[in-house]
Design an enzyme around this catalytic site. Structure first.
Site, mmCIF file in Angstrom:
data_model
loop_
_atom_site.group_PDB
_atom_site.id
_atom_site.type_symbol
_atom_site.label_atom_id
_atom_site.label_comp_id
_atom_site.label_asym_id
_atom_site.label_seq_id
_atom_site.Cartn_x
_atom_site.Cartn_y
_atom_site.Cartn_z
ATOM 1 C CB CYS A 19 1.649 5.646 10.481
ATOM 2 S SG CYS A 19 2.600 6.722 9.457
ATOM 3 C CB SER A 50 9.874 3.838 15.380
ATOM 4 O OG SER A 50 9.398 4.219 14.110
ATOM 5 C CD GLU A 66 -2.746 -1.292 2.434
ATOM 6 O OE1 GLU A 66 -3.926 -1.586 2.333
ATOM 7 O OE2 GLU A 66 -2.182 -1.134 3.522
ATOM 8 C CG HIS A 122 6.812 3.705 19.202
ATOM 9 N ND1 HIS A 122 6.815 4.975 18.687
ATOM 10 C CD2 HIS A 122 6.723 2.892 18.122
ATOM 11 C CE1 HIS A 122 6.740 4.938 17.366
ATOM 12 N NE2 HIS A 122 6.687 3.693 16.992
ATOM 13 C CB SER A 128 10.003 6.215 9.365
ATOM 14 O OG SER A 128 9.656 5.722 10.639
ATOM 15 C CB CYS A 163 7.339 -5.436 8.559
ATOM 16 S SG CYS A 163 8.770 -4.699 9.381
ATOM 17 N N GLY A 184 6.657 -2.026 5.999
ATOM 18 C CA GLY A 184 8.031 -2.531 5.984
ATOM 19 C C GLY A 184 9.045 -1.641 6.680
ATOM 20 C CD GLU A 185 13.344 -0.490 9.598
ATOM 21 O OE1 GLU A 185 12.453 -0.054 10.344
ATOM 22 O OE2 GLU A 185 14.287 0.214 9.187
ATOM 23 C CB CYS A 202 6.535 -3.388 15.946
ATOM 24 S SG CYS A 202 8.225 -2.971 15.466
ATOM 25 C CB CYS A 240 3.113 -2.378 13.712
ATOM 26 S SG CYS A 240 3.215 -2.074 11.944
HETATM 27 N N1 SAH Z 1 9.281 0.381 9.771
HETATM 28 C C1 SAH Z 1 9.498 1.752 9.913
HETATM 29 C C2 SAH Z 1 8.647 2.591 8.988
HETATM 30 C C3 SAH Z 1 7.230 2.145 8.758
HETATM 31 S S1 SAH Z 1 6.160 2.312 10.134
HETATM 32 C C4 SAH Z 1 9.331 2.165 11.378
HETATM 33 O O1 SAH Z 1 8.836 1.371 12.148
HETATM 34 O O2 SAH Z 1 9.746 3.274 11.698
HETATM 35 C C5 SAH Z 1 5.960 4.071 10.222
HETATM 36 C C6 SAH Z 1 5.585 4.582 11.598
HETATM 37 O O3 SAH Z 1 4.258 4.135 11.948
HETATM 38 C C7 SAH Z 1 6.485 4.078 12.714
HETATM 39 O O4 SAH Z 1 6.838 5.111 13.587
HETATM 40 C C8 SAH Z 1 5.595 3.072 13.412
HETATM 41 O O5 SAH Z 1 5.981 2.847 14.733
HETATM 42 C C9 SAH Z 1 4.260 3.745 13.299
HETATM 43 N N2 SAH Z 1 3.099 2.889 13.570
HETATM 44 C C10 SAH Z 1 2.986 1.564 13.453
HETATM 45 N N3 SAH Z 1 1.747 1.152 13.816
HETATM 46 C C11 SAH Z 1 1.066 2.261 14.167
HETATM 47 C C12 SAH Z 1 -0.264 2.502 14.605
HETATM 48 N N4 SAH Z 1 -1.135 1.525 14.700
HETATM 49 N N5 SAH Z 1 -0.622 3.769 14.880
HETATM 50 C C13 SAH Z 1 0.256 4.796 14.703
HETATM 51 N N6 SAH Z 1 1.513 4.631 14.265
HETATM 52 C C14 SAH Z 1 1.920 3.376 14.015
HETATM 53 FE FE1 SF4 Z 2 7.808 -3.077 10.747
HETATM 54 FE FE2 SF4 Z 2 7.772 -0.469 11.342
HETATM 55 FE FE3 SF4 Z 2 5.586 -2.016 11.735
HETATM 56 FE FE4 SF4 Z 2 7.724 -2.321 13.282
HETATM 57 S S1 SF4 Z 2 6.430 -0.492 13.141
HETATM 58 S S2 SF4 Z 2 6.535 -3.978 12.322
HETATM 59 S S3 SF4 Z 2 9.388 -1.949 11.868
HETATM 60 S S4 SF4 Z 2 6.521 -1.524 9.777
#
Ligand code: SAH
Ligand code: SF4
Length: 344
Positions: free
Chosen positions: A328, A209, A90, A211, A187, A110, A155-156, A114, A117
């Site tokens: 996100c 990231s 997406e 958190h 990110s 990914c 993805g990362e 996490c 996520c």
């Molecule tokens: N993998 C990378 C980039 C993609 S995720 C990373 O983790 O940074 C992009 C951002 O969305 C990250 O900061 C992630 O922690 C955040 N994210 C993931 N799930 C989320 C959610 N349900 N609500 C808000 N942000 C979220």
């Molecule tokens: Fe992957 Fe980023 Fe989601 Fe973590 S927050 S699972 S690194 S996409």
């Protein structure tokens, strides 16, 4: 047939030499293709006709349209692209006044896992190629309006490092899309070797990231903390000479009753005071099956006020596209839907 999308001058120089042509044609060819957005090689008039014919027989552009779109009441749009055997990925278009941002995916799923996520819960289906990453930017209908790219989709990015660095080079080079470095943000969950390479080889913005300021708690949400402890990552980034034009942001997704306490606030201040980081507070986006809720707006305001008062620049990110699960971390919902038999 090979694809032009994803190629760099070096790749084309090799090909040109292999077919007995002058390697100097690589740059005008790619400038026509990427920057002038000429998809049909026959139209790149700077090249000799015979070479254009040779190229036409060997390459296609490699772009393809999204297979599905969802439009939010706030104007954001979520596009679904096929990624071959890897399933669907997406991209999200986010218009806001003069800003036209595309949130781009770098992997199908990914492998970072996490716990909060949606993409993390899908598991890993594969890395996207340079072509599949670039295609998102060049094949959304708003492609010509885009003035910001954020690598915050599925993805990362630093788990697909080689493709990412090639895409960044194609995006920012004068023979490529000539996109400003300051218009691009990557990110990451914190893969340190790639962060250091990124700081040395590019001029784009970095978002980390976070958190949770507490290692044991962060490990629960972000398993990558085990291998790349946040504290060391912050120290290592702080040791680098960061150009003042480059933004280094700590992303902090706020989850009600989980990481929005006074202790968390104090932990954040302790961790980031005196560093190059600014903090972006992000409301958690709920998705089907998630038991986590976003923090109250008042809690987010409180965090922002106290962080700013402590000398750490902090902002709140507005949630966008929540009605179409385009925010996100919500990406992956519709991917799972299209995988259900009968819906494809
Ligand atoms: N993998 C990378 C980039 C993609 S995720 C990373 O983790 O940074 C992009 C951002 O969305 C990250 O900061 C992630 O922690 C955040 N994210 C993931 N799930 C989320 C959610 N349900 N609500 C808000 N942000 C979220
Ligand atoms: Fe992957 Fe980023 Fe989601 Fe973590 S927050 S699972 S690194 S996409």
């Amino acid at each position: 047939m090979d694809f032009l999308a994803g190629k760099t001058p070096k790749d084309l120089e090799q090909w040109l030499l292999s077919v007995g042509e002058n390697e100097d044609y690589a740059v005008p060819l790619l400038t026509g293709f990427y920057r002038k957005k000429i998809r049909d090689i026959m139209e790149v008039k700077e090249l000799p006709l015979a070479l254009r014919h040779k190229m036409k027989a060997a390459f296609t552009d490699g772009y393809y349209e999204p297979s599905h779109v969802e439009v939010s009441v706030d104007g954001s749009r979520k596009y679904l692209f096929s990624a071959g055997g890897k399933g669907f990925i997406e991209s999200v278009y986010l218009p806001e006044k003069a800003r036209h941002t595309l949130c781009v995916s770098t992997q199908a799923g990914c492998r970072m896992g996490c716990a909060f996520c949606c993409t993390g819960q899908m598991g890993f289906r594969g890395n996207l190629s340079e072509r599949e990453i670039l295609n998102q930017i060049l094949s959304v209908p708003e492609s010509n309006q885009l003035n910001r790219i954020v690598f915050m989709g599925m993805g990362e990015p630093f788990d697909n490092c080689e493709a990412l660095f090639r895409v960044l080079s194609i995006l920012t080079s004068s023979w490529g899309l000539a996109f400003g470095n300051e218009k691009i943000t990557v990110s990451t969950v914190g893969i340190l070797p790639c962060i250091l390479r990124f700081l040395n080889e590019t001029k784009c913005h970095l978002a980390l990231s976070v958190h949770s300021p507490f290692p044991e708690e962060r490990k629960k949400w972000i398993p990558a903390e085990n291998k790349y402890p946040l504290k060391e990552t912050i120290l290592a980034i702080s040791r680098e000479k960061v150009n003042r034009h480059r933004r280094i942001t700590a992303e902090y997704v706020m989850m009600a009753g989980i990481n929005d306490s006074r202790e968390h606030l104090e932990g954040l201040i302790h961790l980031f005071h005196g560093t190059v980081f600014r903090i972006n507070l992000i409301p958690f986006n709920s998705f089907e099956g998630s038991k986590i809720h976003p923090s109250e707006a008042s809690a987010m305001q409180y965090f922002m006020k106290k962080l700013n008062a402590a000398g750490i620049s902090a902002t709140i990110r507005r949630s966008r596209g929540t009605d179409i699960s385009a925010a996100c971390g919500q990406l992956g919902n519709s991917v799972m839907l299209v995988r259900k038999p009968g819906l494809q």
